[in-house]
Scaffold this active site. Structure first.
Site, PDB file in Angstrom:
ATOM      1  CD  GLU A 355      -4.087   5.889   0.154  1.00  0.00           C
ATOM      2  OE1 GLU A 355      -3.051   6.481  -0.184  1.00  0.00           O
ATOM      3  OE2 GLU A 355      -4.394   4.753  -0.266  1.00  0.00           O
ATOM      4  CG  HIS A 386      15.211  -0.110  24.710  1.00  0.00           C
ATOM      5  ND1 HIS A 386      15.934  -0.012  25.877  1.00  0.00           N
ATOM      6  CD2 HIS A 386      14.626  -1.337  24.740  1.00  0.00           C
ATOM      7  CE1 HIS A 386      15.818  -1.133  26.569  1.00  0.00           C
ATOM      8  NE2 HIS A 386      15.029  -1.959  25.900  1.00  0.00           N
ATOM      9  CE  LYS A 514      -1.885  10.385  -8.051  1.00  0.00           C
ATOM     10  NZ  LYS A 514      -2.352   9.017  -8.315  1.00  0.00           N
TER      11      LYS A 514
END
Length: 549
Positions: A355, A386, A514
């Site tokens: 960000e 793993h 937004k």
């Protein structure tokens, strides 16, 4: 701060030539040539943290040229600008002073000619008083019972930092149960509310403006749930506190503004855990431990602001990152903590880095023609071994990795920690030096097998090595050392933003989605078909409406 295109500097051109000389040099070659490489390419901070950057594809000449780049881009001037309260976040006309929040020296830091430290200290004192009342049980809920559970409602920096720190410092926590709600998905708040009792729960609503959609949606749902049990709205004041600056909206919600903890526009969201946003941390580990967290960060701030570039840990890590991202074409960096309490550390700095430096426009307003922020990802070891280490070891992508581990564990159970640390040490060695075909064949001979008859499998057991890593070994994960580690990464990100000529402290990239969501929301209220968007978005919305019934 100066606005300099790094690719136009003499240092960048020199680095490009140097890269041509270095691109085929292996880490194994570098160690073979210098038996003292570790001591030259490692440093200890405050007897709490060892940073080993020797397993990188760098020489002293590489670092000298990278430091020349930092000088040409006036990194030293930019550091002074930030610490002195200059408004270096120019797109929002704001100072960037998370360092003031942990300024334990209390030396004046000025914004618009006013020392911010008295206000910082006043909020800290208020957090101390409030937290002590909650932790001691002196503070009672609406039925006279003490608080047992704290629910932090926030998103982004109002959630990621406090959640990461309270998890990392779980060995220091008190009796209070901590919960974090961020997602606007109703599942998140619903599942948390199933675990708590309205009589003994305190909600912290973390929103600077008290208008953040996700946070306020969750806060209102929490309030509705609470009032179903409590009935009278006057009881809200005993069970809700606000981390905000909007006193009017806080009061309208029913929160006593005496329990509103403010912070300032010079505190960026992803750097806000040091502020009132860290109240959940204080409630979890106590005020004294929170001060230790601040003190560790302040110690790293002093190191960063006063240490020459060639010995400055955040600067060194930043420069090495630029070297890989812009010259070797590495697109990602992995953060791999070998400590289960640190399981949210990579996610926290995924936001912290991506960000901050995920920008394609430079400080002059021009589209860049070089790489800016990398993709950050990671999981705790040994789980990652793993899962995705296969690609790091034998894939076609270069993935520089930071390995982080404590020498002392909080849980000395049998030989668990020795096994964990043996993997920590082994992985960086394996990534650096690999395993040659000759070694694989010799292993077969040692087992009494003829390598010639196993030719088909030998190539798959070869490890090229030459995969770069940094190792960060902490003495122990304490509030102080964690504070220093977080600040190390913060200043690394800042350094890269300065050199790459981007604005690190805004985040305009979150706005468009937004805006469009606010436009789409009213269109979801009825069952009418939508045709106001592109065919894909229309199709998705219309199928959603058909399926929801």
């Amino acid at each position: 701060m100066k606005n300099i295109n790094p690719t136009q500097t003499a240092a960048w051109q020199a680095l490009q030539k140097h890269f041509d000389e270095m691109k085929d040099v292996t880490i194994a070659d570098l160690f073979a040539k210098d038996g003292d490489r570790f001591s030259k390419f490692s440093a200890t901070f405050n007897d709490q943290m060892l940073v080993d950057y020797s397993k990188n594809r760098i020489t002293e000449e590489t670092l000298a040229k990278l430091q020349d780049l930092a000088k040409e881009c006036d990194l030293a001037g930019a550091i002074k600008s930030m610490f002195s309260g200059e408004k270096i976040n120019r797109t929002e006309n704001r100072a960037v002073l998370h360092v003031a929040l942990r300024n334990r020296s209390n030396t004046p830091i000025l914004v618009d000619g006013k020392d911010v430290m008295p206000e910082v200290n006043a909020v800290l004192e208020k957090m101390k008083t409030f937290s002590e009342a909650i932790i001691s049980g002196e503070w009672k809920g609406y039925t006279g019972k003490a608080i047992t559970d704290v629910v932090n409602i926030g998103i982004g920096g109002s959630d990621l930092g406090p959640y990461m720190v309270t998890e990392a410092l779980r060995p220091y926590k008190n009796h209070l149960n901590m919960h974090f709600v961020s997602n606007v998905d109703g599942t998140h708040i619903s599942e948390v509310l199933k675990k708590v009792n309205p009589e003994t729960t305190l909600f912290l609503v973390a929103s600077k403006t008290f208008t953040t959609q996700e946070t306020m949606t969750n806060a209102h749902s929490a309030r509705d749930w609470f009032l179903k049990a409590a009935g009278d709205e006057k009881h809200v004041a005993k069970h809700f506190a606000a981390l905000s600056t909007n006193a009017k909206a806080v009061g309208e919600f029913g929160i006593d503004t005496a329990n509103m903890f403010e912070f300032w526009d010079w505190v960026g969201g992803r750097y806000s855990l040091w502020s009132a946003i860290g109240l959940s941390i204080v409630l979890s580990i106590g005020f004294d431990n929170f001060v230790e967290l601040l003190s560790g960060a302040h110690a790293m701030d002093k190191h960063f602001s006063t240490t020459p570039a060639e010995k400055n840990l955040p600067v060194l890590l930043a420069l090495i990152g630029i070297w890989y991202n812009n010259f070797f074409g590495a697109e990602t960096e992995a953060i791999l903590p070998y400590d289960q309490y640190m399981h949210r550390f990579a996610a926290y700095f995924q936001q912290g880095n991506m960000e901050s430096n995920g920008k394609y426009v430079d400080r002059n307003g021009n589209v860049v023609d070089y790489q800016t922020g990398p993709i950050i990802w990671g999981e705790p070891g040994t789980n990652g071994q793993h899962a995705f280490y296969q690609l790091i070891h034998q894939g076609t992508k270069m993935v520089p990795c930071d390995f982080i581990a404590p020498a002392i564990t909080h849980n000395p159970l049998s030989d668990h920690h020795q096994k964990l640390l043996s993997n920590f040490f082994a992985q960086t060695e394996a990534l650096a030096f690999g395993k040659s075909r000759e070694v694989v064949e010799q292993e077969y001979r040692d087992q009494g097998k003829d390598p010639a008859t196993l030719d088909y499998v030998v190539p798959f057991k070869v490890f090229e090595g030459n995969r770069p890593t940094n190792s960060i070994l902490l003495r122990e994960i304490t509030p102080f050392s964690l504070g220093a580690l977080i600040a190390l990464y913060e200043h690394k990100i800042f350094t890269q933003g300065v050199i790459l000529n981007i604005f690190t402290f805004d985040q305009w990239g979150v706005e468009l989605g937004k805006q469009l969501a606010n436009r789409i929301l009213p269109e979801l209220k009825d069952d009418k078909e939508i045709s106001s968007h592109d065919s894909s978005t229309n199709g998705l919305i219309n199928r959603y409406k058909a399926w929801r019934g």
